[in-house]
Design an enzyme around this catalytic site. Structure first.
Site, PDB file in Angstrom:
ATOM      1  N   GLU A 217       0.983  -0.994   0.012  1.00 52.99           N
ATOM      2  CA  GLU A 217       0.024   0.091   0.033  1.00 52.99           C
ATOM      3  C   GLU A 217       0.663   1.179  -0.030  1.00 52.99           C
ATOM      4  O   GLU A 217       1.395   1.605   1.030  1.00 52.99           O
ATOM      5  CB  GLU A 217      -0.996   0.049   1.185  1.00 52.99           C
ATOM      6  CG  GLU A 217      -2.078  -1.062   1.216  1.00 52.99           C
ATOM      7  CD  GLU A 217      -3.110  -1.106   0.101  1.00 52.99           C
ATOM      8  OE1 GLU A 217      -3.165   0.024  -0.515  1.00 52.99           O
ATOM      9  OE2 GLU A 217      -3.510  -2.158  -0.201  1.00 52.99           O
ATOM     10  N   CYS A 251      -2.067   9.283   2.346  1.00 55.24           N
ATOM     11  CA  CYS A 251      -1.495   8.536   1.186  1.00 55.24           C
ATOM     12  C   CYS A 251      -2.621   8.860  -0.154  1.00 55.24           C
ATOM     13  O   CYS A 251      -2.082   8.782  -1.350  1.00 55.24           O
ATOM     14  CB  CYS A 251      -1.420   7.104   1.141  1.00 55.24           C
ATOM     15  SG  CYS A 251      -2.727   6.316   1.990  1.00 55.24           S
TER      16      CYS A 251
END
Length: 439
Positions: A217, A251
């Protein structure tokens, strides 16, 4: 790192291997009981979690509860409620056998074994425990290494795990590069990493050397397109919510805006008005803290490279690690701020004349973790999504998809691989094993 610590890590790893070999973690009743117990322990640490997040990242109580605690609890409730249904064998059609005998075909979700979960600093609770509960739901054991950049949170994570689990099932090891490097030499059955693409390459290389499957991720420069027909007031509020939560250290935060040239001035005016009201001068710390002074210096370098393009904000405090919500305009792809993911509260604004121009620039670069488009024209929004690639996307919103356990979350290309949350965590942390039986 001392030999003693290395031996301790090896000892726990072997304990987890042995415990997984007993088949206990595959029992549905065991998995459910463990998640239920974890929920009680986790919830009881809410105050400690919020206090640690305030110290390390300057998160307000409301933000910490919403994005760190409640998301994990919601996902736990969903897993506990539906696990028995999700983990059942799935029967499918069978091809006829040459002898005419009856054939039964199915596939099962088989746990990998001992998992290694590497947590990040930006959402250190949510992004450590969400993968953990997915791994446990799937029947695995786990070793966790929290981020060393949020030490107070890392200690709370360790305290929670020690109270909720035996170490042969789930264990925490603190440390930084040296400890992580050693852990990556062990023959784990699965690795889950959340963090930067730079470190992701190191993790993937280590996994490749032992052919260990993994989830990455990562991140990237997630674009936000604001078309000429967008509701600018709503767009500003929703972009701001996604950009400046956690001081921009998200993110999937909008990394930059591409706005149609005809509404650029109106959008900037809306942003300035909103920021003056929401993040007024005396509230420099309202949006949280940057994780380190080094990162503040990195962010400041973007402003120093083009000071004339800073139209709002730009103030920061090295000692307190606060950085003001900042706007840059008339930005182009040669500017320093556009060379990599910002991961901070700076929002550059670019303009486009035709959407083809903007999409050409976006698609010529690494695939982002998220893409956002603001438009009242459904056909336009659908067309933008169809012509681009990103981990996930939203229309007239930002960030909300990350908190939904009904949707798979993850990247593509340089923004990552693998999807999780809810039932998708079961699929991510399991080997789908096909079984065919001839009667």
């Amino acid at each position: 790192m001392t030999t003693e610590i290395q031996n301790r890590i090896k000892e726990v790893f072997e304990k987890q291997k042995d415990f997984f070999g007993t088949q206990a973690t595959k029992e549905i009743a065991f998995r459910k009981m463990q998640l239920q117990n974890f929920r009680k322990v986790f919830a009881s640490y809410t105050d400690a979690i919020c206090e640690a997040l305030q110290i390390d990242l300057g998160k307000s109580r409301a933000e910490a509860e919403y994005v760190e605690v409640q998301i994990v609890l919601n996902e736990l409730d969903d897993m506990i409620e539906h696990m028995e249904e999700w983990v059942k064998p799935t029967f499918v059609k069978s091809k006829p056998h040459a002898s005419g005998a009856e054939v039964i075909s199915k596939y099962i979700y088989e746990p990998y074994g001992v998992n290694y979960i590497i947590g990040p600093f930006n959402y250190p609770v949510q992004l450590t425990f969400s993968p953990l509960i997915g791994a446990l739901m799937a029947g695995n054991t786990a070793v966790i290494k929290p981020s060393e950049n949020t030490p107070h949170v890392a200690q709370v994570i360790e305290d929670i795990v020690k109270e909720a689990f035996h170490e042969e099932y789930v264990a925490v090891f603190q440390g930084a590069v040296e400890e992580n490097s050693f852990l990556l030499t062990l023959p784990f059955d699965y690795i889950f990493f959340t963090g930067s693409p730079k470190v992701g390459k190191i993790v993937m290389k280590a996994a490749a050397e032992q052919l260990i499957p993994l989830t990455l991720e990562l991140g990237g420069k997630s674009p936000t397109i604001v078309h000429q027909d967008a509701d600018l007031e709503k767009a500003v509020q929703r972009i701001a919510a996604g950009k400046w939560i956690n001081c921009g250290q998200t993110c999937v935060a909008p990394d930059y805006i591409y706005v149609h040239e005809s509404v650029k001035d109106a959008l900037v005016a809306q942003f300035k008005s909103y920021l003056k009201t929401t993040y007024h001068d005396e509230s420099l710390g309202k949006i949280g803290k940057i994780v380190s002074q080094q990162q503040i210096n990195n962010l400041a370098s973007y402003l120093e490279a083009a000071p004339e393009k800073v139209i709002y904000g730009g103030k920061y405090d090295l000692d307190t690690r606060h950085f003001e919500a900042t706007l840059m305009t008339d930005v182009n792809w040669d500017d320093a701020v556009m060379q990599q993911e910002i991961f901070g509260p700076i929002l550059p604004i670019l303009t486009y004349h035709t959407i083809d121009e903007a999409l050409k620039e976006i698609t010529s670069r690494p695939k982002p973790l998220a893409l956002y488009v603001f438009s009242e024209d459904q056909k336009f929004a659908d067309d933008v999504i169809a012509r681009t690639t990103s981990g996930d996307a939203e229309i007239n919103s930002t960030l909300i998809h990350v908190g939904s356990h009904y949707l798979p979350f993850g990247g593509v290309g340089t923004s990552g691989m693998g999807k999780y949350h809810g039932k998708f965590s079961l699929e991510n942390f399991s080997h789908q094993r096909s079984i065919l039986q001839v009667m």
